[in-house]
Design a protein around this motif. Structure first.
Motif, PDB file in Angstrom:
ATOM      1  N   PRO A   1       0.835  -1.210   0.000  1.00 24.63           N
ATOM      2  CA  PRO A   1       0.000   0.000   0.000  1.00 24.63           C
ATOM      3  C   PRO A   1       0.866   1.255   0.000  1.00 24.63           C
ATOM      4  CG  PRO A   1      -0.872  -1.603   1.536  1.00 24.63           C
ATOM      5  CD  PRO A   1       0.446  -2.148   1.070  1.00 24.63           C
ATOM      6  N   GLY A   2       0.441   2.222  -0.807  1.00 28.46           N
ATOM      7  CA  GLY A   2       1.210   3.448  -0.961  1.00 28.46           C
ATOM      8  C   GLY A   2       2.232   3.395  -2.073  1.00 28.46           C
ATOM      9  N   GLY A   3       2.448   2.216  -2.618  1.00 30.22           N
ATOM     10  CA  GLY A   3       3.431   2.055  -3.683  1.00 30.22           C
ATOM     11  C   GLY A   3       2.889   2.402  -5.049  1.00 30.22           C
ATOM     12  N   SER A   4       3.734   2.170  -6.052  1.00 30.92           N
ATOM     13  CA  SER A   4       3.397   2.510  -7.444  1.00 30.92           C
ATOM     14  C   SER A   4       3.664   1.324  -8.363  1.00 30.92           C
ATOM     15  CB  SER A   4       4.237   3.706  -7.924  1.00 30.92           C
ATOM     16  OG  SER A   4       3.956   4.854  -7.164  1.00 30.92           O
ATOM     17  N   LEU A   5       2.911   1.285  -9.435  1.00 35.96           N
ATOM     18  CA  LEU A   5       3.138   0.337 -10.530  1.00 35.96           C
ATOM     19  C   LEU A   5       2.798   1.042 -11.832  1.00 35.96           C
ATOM     20  CD1 LEU A   5       1.569  -3.127  -9.524  1.00 35.96           C
ATOM     21  CD2 LEU A   5       3.985  -2.650  -9.953  1.00 35.96           C
ATOM     22  N   ARG A   6       3.443   0.607 -12.899  1.00 32.56           N
ATOM     23  CA  ARG A   6       3.077   1.108 -14.214  1.00 32.56           C
ATOM     24  C   ARG A   6       2.752  -0.065 -15.115  1.00 32.56           C
ATOM     25  NH1 ARG A   6       6.445   4.656 -18.683  1.00 32.56           N
ATOM     26  NH2 ARG A   6       7.464   2.624 -19.034  1.00 32.56           N
ATOM     27  N   LEU A   7       1.523  -0.101 -15.604  1.00 34.24           N
ATOM     28  CA  LEU A   7       1.107  -1.113 -16.553  1.00 34.24           C
ATOM     29  C   LEU A   7       1.336  -0.597 -17.965  1.00 34.24           C
ATOM     30  CD1 LEU A   7      -2.308  -2.208 -14.973  1.00 34.24           C
ATOM     31  CD2 LEU A   7       0.002  -2.987 -14.419  1.00 34.24           C
ATOM     32  N   SER A   8       1.640  -1.512 -18.867  1.00 35.92           N
ATOM     33  CA  SER A   8       1.829  -1.169 -20.278  1.00 35.92           C
ATOM     34  C   SER A   8       0.877  -1.996 -21.127  1.00 35.92           C
ATOM     35  CB  SER A   8       3.263  -1.470 -20.716  1.00 35.92           C
ATOM     36  OG  SER A   8       4.188  -0.714 -19.993  1.00 35.92           O
TER      37      SER A   8
ATOM     38  N   ASN B   1       2.809   2.841 -30.203  1.00 33.19           N
ATOM     39  CA  ASN B   1       1.446   2.269 -30.107  1.00 33.19           C
ATOM     40  C   ASN B   1       1.209   1.649 -28.729  1.00 33.19           C
ATOM     41  OD1 ASN B   1       0.535   2.984 -32.704  1.00 33.19           O
ATOM     42  ND2 ASN B   1       1.529   1.185 -33.596  1.00 33.19           N
ATOM     43  N   THR B   2       1.626   2.378 -27.729  1.00 31.50           N
ATOM     44  CA  THR B   2       1.571   1.862 -26.366  1.00 31.50           C
ATOM     45  C   THR B   2       0.864   2.857 -25.453  1.00 31.50           C
ATOM     46  OG1 THR B   2       3.603   0.605 -26.657  1.00 31.50           O
ATOM     47  CG2 THR B   2       2.954   1.094 -24.403  1.00 31.50           C
ATOM     48  N   VAL B   3       0.038   2.314 -24.594  1.00 34.35           N
ATOM     49  CA  VAL B   3      -0.645   3.098 -23.574  1.00 34.35           C
ATOM     50  C   VAL B   3      -0.258   2.524 -22.217  1.00 34.35           C
ATOM     51  CG1 VAL B   3      -2.890   3.726 -22.627  1.00 34.35           C
ATOM     52  CG2 VAL B   3      -2.551   3.700 -25.092  1.00 34.35           C
ATOM     53  N   TYR B   4      -0.099   3.406 -21.258  1.00 31.60           N
ATOM     54  CA  TYR B   4       0.321   2.999 -19.928  1.00 31.60           C
ATOM     55  C   TYR B   4      -0.772   3.329 -18.911  1.00 31.60           C
ATOM     56  CZ  TYR B   4       4.766   3.259 -22.390  1.00 31.60           C
ATOM     57  OH  TYR B   4       5.774   3.094 -23.303  1.00 31.60           O
ATOM     58  N   LEU B   5      -0.703   2.688 -17.778  1.00 31.02           N
ATOM     59  CA  LEU B   5      -1.501   3.084 -16.628  1.00 31.02           C
ATOM     60  C   LEU B   5      -0.526   3.263 -15.475  1.00 31.02           C
ATOM     61  CD1 LEU B   5      -4.396   3.670 -15.630  1.00 31.02           C
ATOM     62  CD2 LEU B   5      -4.425   1.325 -14.727  1.00 31.02           C
ATOM     63  N   GLN B   6      -0.250   4.520 -15.150  1.00 27.97           N
ATOM     64  CA  GLN B   6       0.631   4.826 -14.038  1.00 27.97           C
ATOM     65  C   GLN B   6      -0.223   4.884 -12.767  1.00 27.97           C
ATOM     66  OE1 GLN B   6       4.055   5.225 -13.858  1.00 27.97           O
ATOM     67  NE2 GLN B   6       3.679   5.310 -11.646  1.00 27.97           N
ATOM     68  N   MET B   7       0.079   4.015 -11.845  1.00 31.73           N
ATOM     69  CA  MET B   7      -0.721   3.889 -10.627  1.00 31.73           C
ATOM     70  C   MET B   7       0.147   4.249  -9.427  1.00 31.73           C
ATOM     71  SD  MET B   7      -2.752   0.337 -11.473  1.00 31.73           S
ATOM     72  CE  MET B   7      -1.271  -0.661 -11.455  1.00 31.73           C
ATOM     73  N   ASP B   8      -0.222   5.307  -8.756  1.00 38.85           N
ATOM     74  CA  ASP B   8       0.495   5.775  -7.563  1.00 38.85           C
ATOM     75  C   ASP B   8      -0.424   5.705  -6.350  1.00 38.85           C
ATOM     76  OD1 ASP B   8       1.851   8.327  -9.686  1.00 38.85           O
ATOM     77  OD2 ASP B   8       2.804   6.436  -9.101  1.00 38.85           O
ATOM     78  N   SER B   9       0.175   5.781  -5.192  1.00 43.04           N
ATOM     79  CA  SER B   9      -0.590   5.740  -3.927  1.00 43.04           C
ATOM     80  C   SER B   9      -1.585   4.591  -3.921  1.00 43.04           C
ATOM     81  CB  SER B   9      -1.317   7.079  -3.712  1.00 43.04           C
ATOM     82  OG  SER B   9      -0.399   8.148  -3.701  1.00 43.04           O
ATOM     83  N   LEU B  10      -1.091   3.420  -4.279  1.00 36.04           N
ATOM     84  CA  LEU B  10      -1.979   2.260  -4.408  1.00 36.04           C
ATOM     85  C   LEU B  10      -2.575   1.852  -3.071  1.00 36.04           C
ATOM     86  CD1 LEU B  10       0.087   0.342  -7.060  1.00 36.04           C
ATOM     87  CD2 LEU B  10      -2.355   0.870  -7.258  1.00 36.04           C
ATOM     88  N   LYS B  11      -3.812   1.374  -3.153  1.00 37.63           N
ATOM     89  CA  LYS B  11      -4.565   0.934  -1.992  1.00 37.63           C
ATOM     90  C   LYS B  11      -4.934  -0.534  -2.154  1.00 37.63           C
ATOM     91  CE  LYS B  11      -6.794   5.498  -1.728  1.00 37.63           C
ATOM     92  NZ  LYS B  11      -8.107   6.199  -1.727  1.00 37.63           N
ATOM     93  N   PRO B  12      -5.190  -1.232  -1.057  1.00 41.50           N
ATOM     94  CA  PRO B  12      -5.612  -2.635  -1.189  1.00 41.50           C
ATOM     95  C   PRO B  12      -6.842  -2.799  -2.080  1.00 41.50           C
ATOM     96  CG  PRO B  12      -4.994  -2.178   1.071  1.00 41.50           C
ATOM     97  CD  PRO B  12      -4.955  -0.858   0.347  1.00 41.50           C
ATOM     98  N   GLU B  13      -7.714  -1.815  -2.086  1.00 42.60           N
ATOM     99  CA  GLU B  13      -8.922  -1.924  -2.923  1.00 42.60           C
ATOM    100  C   GLU B  13      -8.633  -1.759  -4.411  1.00 42.60           C
ATOM    101  OE1 GLU B  13      -8.507   0.011  -0.216  1.00 42.60           O
ATOM    102  OE2 GLU B  13      -9.475   1.980  -0.471  1.00 42.60           O
ATOM    103  N   ASP B  14      -7.408  -1.451  -4.765  1.00 41.16           N
ATOM    104  CA  ASP B  14      -7.011  -1.419  -6.182  1.00 41.16           C
ATOM    105  C   ASP B  14      -6.650  -2.816  -6.694  1.00 41.16           C
ATOM    106  OD1 ASP B  14      -5.306   1.626  -5.467  1.00 41.16           O
ATOM    107  OD2 ASP B  14      -7.226   1.415  -6.498  1.00 41.16           O
ATOM    108  N   THR B  15      -6.625  -3.780  -5.807  1.00 40.77           N
ATOM    109  CA  THR B  15      -6.310  -5.157  -6.213  1.00 40.77           C
ATOM    110  C   THR B  15      -7.355  -5.669  -7.194  1.00 40.77           C
ATOM    111  OG1 THR B  15      -5.169  -5.651  -4.143  1.00 40.77           O
ATOM    112  CG2 THR B  15      -6.049  -7.518  -5.386  1.00 40.77           C
ATOM    113  N   ALA B  16      -6.888  -6.124  -8.343  1.00 44.95           N
ATOM    114  CA  ALA B  16      -7.787  -6.576  -9.406  1.00 44.95           C
ATOM    115  C   ALA B  16      -6.944  -7.096 -10.566  1.00 44.95           C
ATOM    116  CB  ALA B  16      -8.675  -5.432  -9.885  1.00 44.95           C
ATOM    117  N   VAL B  17      -7.636  -7.715 -11.514  1.00 44.98           N
ATOM    118  CA  VAL B  17      -7.028  -7.984 -12.814  1.00 44.98           C
ATOM    119  C   VAL B  17      -7.325  -6.777 -13.704  1.00 44.98           C
ATOM    120  CG1 VAL B  17      -6.944  -9.493 -14.820  1.00 44.98           C
ATOM    121  CG2 VAL B  17      -7.304 -10.469 -12.549  1.00 44.98           C
ATOM    122  N   TYR B  18      -6.283  -6.235 -14.299  1.00 46.78           N
ATOM    123  CA  TYR B  18      -6.411  -5.045 -15.139  1.00 46.78           C
ATOM    124  C   TYR B  18      -6.329  -5.444 -16.615  1.00 46.78           C
ATOM    125  CZ  TYR B  18      -6.083  -1.988 -11.100  1.00 46.78           C
ATOM    126  OH  TYR B  18      -6.341  -1.329  -9.916  1.00 46.78           O
TER     127      TYR B  18
END
Length: 120
Positions: free
Chosen positions: A13-20, A75-92
């Motif tokens: 929690p509070g961390g970051s991830l970047r999806l591509s 041809n790439t889109v990202y999802l930059q996710m900051d301040s992550l919370k447990p409720e962000d847990t999911a398949v994206y």
């Protein structure tokens, strides 16, 4: 045409991830790109959208924490996710509305899901 999603994982929690989400094939343009997520037992939720002109929209649950940057040359889109919370847990999942080839044939294409787990 293929969409390849990547970047998921386990983060505290509070961390970051970047999806591509990288699209390959005879792509003329990306009209729209979306990120969705689905948590266990929950309905699929639209998280973020980026339009061809660069405007973006976000779900209220992620506003101020997530952004959806785009690299047109890749041809790439990202999802930059900051301040992550447990409720962000999911398949994206990513989805793109693409214009293909010289005839600009348009259609929706989905990437495979990538798991994001937010837990200490």
């Amino acid at each position: 045409v293929q969409l390849q999603a990547s970047g998921g994982g386990l983060v505290q929690p509070g961390g970051s991830l970047r999806l591509s989400c990288a699209a390959s094939g005879n792509i003329f343009s990306i009209d729209l790109a979306y990120w969705y997520r689905q948590a266990p037992g929950e309905q699929c939720e639209l998280v973020a959208v980026i339009h061809s002109g660069g405007s973006t929209n976000y779900a209220d649950s992620v506003k101020g924490r997530f952004t959806i940057p785009r690299d047109n040359a890749k041809n790439t889109v990202y999802l930059q996710m900051d301040s992550l919370k447990p409720e962000d847990t999911a398949v994206y999942y990513c989805k793109m509305h693409l214009a293909l080839g010289m005839k600009l044939t348009r259609g929706d294409y989905w990437g495979q899901g990538t798991q994001v787990t937010v837990s200490s």
